[in-house]
Motif scaffolding. Structure first.
Motif, PDB file in Angstrom:
ATOM      1  N   SER A 115       0.815  -1.202   0.000  1.00 55.60           N
ATOM      2  CA  SER A 115       0.000   0.000   0.000  1.00 55.60           C
ATOM      3  C   SER A 115       0.860   1.268   0.000  1.00 55.60           C
ATOM      4  O   SER A 115       1.087   1.869   1.034  1.00 55.60           O
ATOM      5  CB  SER A 115      -0.920  -0.011   1.224  1.00 55.60           C
ATOM      6  OG  SER A 115      -1.744   1.122   1.213  1.00 55.60           O
ATOM      7  N   PRO A 132       1.161   5.110  -0.713  1.00 50.01           N
ATOM      8  CA  PRO A 132       0.213   6.215  -0.861  1.00 50.01           C
ATOM      9  C   PRO A 132       0.470   7.013  -2.137  1.00 50.01           C
ATOM     10  O   PRO A 132       1.604   7.209  -2.535  1.00 50.01           O
ATOM     11  CB  PRO A 132       0.488   7.076   0.375  1.00 50.01           C
ATOM     12  CG  PRO A 132       1.920   6.799   0.698  1.00 50.01           C
ATOM     13  CD  PRO A 132       2.156   5.361   0.315  1.00 50.01           C
ATOM     14  N   VAL A 133      -0.590   7.455  -2.783  1.00 46.18           N
ATOM     15  CA  VAL A 133      -0.479   8.244  -3.999  1.00 46.18           C
ATOM     16  C   VAL A 133      -0.959   9.660  -3.714  1.00 46.18           C
ATOM     17  O   VAL A 133      -2.094   9.839  -3.257  1.00 46.18           O
ATOM     18  CB  VAL A 133      -1.343   7.634  -5.132  1.00 46.18           C
ATOM     19  CG1 VAL A 133      -1.332   8.528  -6.353  1.00 46.18           C
ATOM     20  CG2 VAL A 133      -0.857   6.251  -5.483  1.00 46.18           C
ATOM     21  N   ASN A 183      -2.817  12.854  -4.323  1.00 46.15           N
ATOM     22  CA  ASN A 183      -3.972  13.101  -5.183  1.00 46.15           C
ATOM     23  C   ASN A 183      -4.544  14.463  -4.841  1.00 46.15           C
ATOM     24  O   ASN A 183      -5.150  14.635  -3.791  1.00 46.15           O
ATOM     25  CB  ASN A 183      -5.025  12.011  -4.999  1.00 46.15           C
ATOM     26  CG  ASN A 183      -5.433  11.384  -6.306  1.00 46.15           C
ATOM     27  OD1 ASN A 183      -5.185  11.943  -7.368  1.00 46.15           O
ATOM     28  ND2 ASN A 183      -6.057  10.231  -6.224  1.00 46.15           N
ATOM     29  N   SER A 184      -4.324  15.411  -5.706  1.00 44.23           N
ATOM     30  CA  SER A 184      -4.843  16.757  -5.497  1.00 44.23           C
ATOM     31  C   SER A 184      -5.137  17.359  -6.857  1.00 44.23           C
ATOM     32  O   SER A 184      -4.934  16.717  -7.884  1.00 44.23           O
ATOM     33  CB  SER A 184      -3.819  17.610  -4.747  1.00 44.23           C
ATOM     34  OG  SER A 184      -2.690  17.820  -5.567  1.00 44.23           O
ATOM     35  N   ALA A 191      -2.574  14.307 -10.171  1.00 44.43           N
ATOM     36  CA  ALA A 191      -3.447  13.152 -10.372  1.00 44.43           C
ATOM     37  C   ALA A 191      -2.670  12.155 -11.228  1.00 44.43           C
ATOM     38  O   ALA A 191      -2.158  12.514 -12.287  1.00 44.43           O
ATOM     39  CB  ALA A 191      -4.733  13.562 -11.065  1.00 44.43           C
ATOM     40  N   ASN A 230      -7.932   2.058  -6.589  1.00 43.77           N
ATOM     41  CA  ASN A 230      -8.800   2.901  -5.790  1.00 43.77           C
ATOM     42  C   ASN A 230      -9.449   1.940  -4.815  1.00 43.77           C
ATOM     43  O   ASN A 230     -10.345   1.175  -5.199  1.00 43.77           O
ATOM     44  CB  ASN A 230      -9.840   3.621  -6.640  1.00 43.77           C
ATOM     45  CG  ASN A 230     -10.634   4.606  -5.817  1.00 43.77           C
ATOM     46  OD1 ASN A 230     -11.142   4.267  -4.755  1.00 43.77           O
ATOM     47  ND2 ASN A 230     -10.735   5.834  -6.302  1.00 43.77           N
ATOM     48  N   THR A 274      -9.320   7.413 -10.541  1.00 41.22           N
ATOM     49  CA  THR A 274      -8.646   8.161  -9.481  1.00 41.22           C
ATOM     50  C   THR A 274      -8.003   7.197  -8.498  1.00 41.22           C
ATOM     51  O   THR A 274      -8.631   6.792  -7.523  1.00 41.22           O
ATOM     52  CB  THR A 274      -9.651   9.070  -8.745  1.00 41.22           C
ATOM     53  OG1 THR A 274     -10.356   9.840  -9.717  1.00 41.22           O
ATOM     54  CG2 THR A 274      -8.933   9.995  -7.774  1.00 41.22           C
ATOM     55  N   PRO A 275      -6.762   6.820  -8.726  1.00 38.43           N
ATOM     56  CA  PRO A 275      -6.096   5.900  -7.787  1.00 38.43           C
ATOM     57  C   PRO A 275      -5.747   6.612  -6.480  1.00 38.43           C
ATOM     58  O   PRO A 275      -5.431   7.788  -6.470  1.00 38.43           O
ATOM     59  CB  PRO A 275      -4.843   5.482  -8.537  1.00 38.43           C
ATOM     60  CG  PRO A 275      -4.595   6.546  -9.523  1.00 38.43           C
ATOM     61  CD  PRO A 275      -5.925   7.169  -9.857  1.00 38.43           C
ATOM     62  N   ASN A 276      -5.849   5.858  -5.395  1.00 37.84           N
ATOM     63  CA  ASN A 276      -5.440   6.416  -4.098  1.00 37.84           C
ATOM     64  C   ASN A 276      -4.313   5.608  -3.457  1.00 37.84           C
ATOM     65  O   ASN A 276      -3.847   5.960  -2.388  1.00 37.84           O
ATOM     66  CB  ASN A 276      -6.629   6.561  -3.149  1.00 37.84           C
ATOM     67  CG  ASN A 276      -7.327   5.260  -2.881  1.00 37.84           C
ATOM     68  OD1 ASN A 276      -6.873   4.199  -3.318  1.00 37.84           O
ATOM     69  ND2 ASN A 276      -8.441   5.299  -2.166  1.00 37.84           N
ATOM     70  N   LEU A 277      -3.892   4.531  -4.121  1.00 37.49           N
ATOM     71  CA  LEU A 277      -2.748   3.770  -3.634  1.00 37.49           C
ATOM     72  C   LEU A 277      -2.180   2.929  -4.761  1.00 37.49           C
ATOM     73  O   LEU A 277      -2.817   2.696  -5.781  1.00 37.49           O
ATOM     74  CB  LEU A 277      -3.119   2.894  -2.434  1.00 37.49           C
ATOM     75  CG  LEU A 277      -4.109   1.741  -2.630  1.00 37.49           C
ATOM     76  CD1 LEU A 277      -3.368   0.457  -2.931  1.00 37.49           C
ATOM     77  CD2 LEU A 277      -4.930   1.575  -1.385  1.00 37.49           C
TER      78      LEU A 277
END
Length: 161
Positions: free
Chosen positions: A107, A109-110, A112-113, A117, A134, A153-156
């Motif tokens: 995991s 972290p990506v 994302n703002s 992106a 995601n 939208t990936p979050n990890l």
């Protein structure tokens, strides 16, 4: 018999001299000629011995550190993603700003703002794969030595060796 003993002693002395001389030379290597990454590693991890300007060795862990030349890096890198890294880019096709990780975990972290992106993912490792996710949903997978564009939208990032 005496000649055989003298010959054996001279042979052993000669062998020891040829083995010890390179070790003594490497210990006294001029640190100005050592690659900066080698010098930094030697300052951070005690017990290392300089083999040459781009190679150090730690006997306690049987650990080698080698700095590849730019030709070696280009052969293993993926785009601008350096060898051994996972990289996430703000544009497709590995262009624009990117973040990279040297650690491989389940995991990562990506960021994302509105400024960042992830739109493409590179895996410059020699084994495994990296997935842009995601939550538990896989958006894209980059196999070892490859890359992929990312939609959604990936979050990890999940990295598997």
């Amino acid at each position: 018999m005496k000649k055989l003993t003298v010959l054996a002693a001279m042979t052993i002395a000669s062998l020891l001299t040829t083995m010890i001389t390179p070790l003594m030379a490497s210990a006294s290597t001029d640190m100005d000629n050592v690659h900066p990454e080698i010098a930094e590693a030697l300052s951070q991890i005690p017990g290392g011995v300089v083999i040459d300007a781009t190679h150090a060795y730690w006997a306690e862990w049987d650990m080698d550190l080698r700095v590849l030349g730019s030709a070696g890096l280009a052969a293993r890198s993926v785009g601008s993603c350096a060898t051994g890294k996972i990289c996430a880019y703000t544009s497709g096709s590995l262009v624009n700003m990117y973040v990279s990780w040297g650690a491989c975990s389940t995991s990562l972290p990506v960021p994302n703002s509105s400024q960042y992106a992830m739109r493409s993912l590179a895996n410059a490792r020699s084994t495994g794969y990296a997935q842009a996710r995601n939550g538990t949903t896989v958006l894209a997978t980059a196999n070892a030595g490859g890359w992929t564009n990312v939609s959604g939208t990936p979050n990890l990032i999940r990295c598997v060796l």
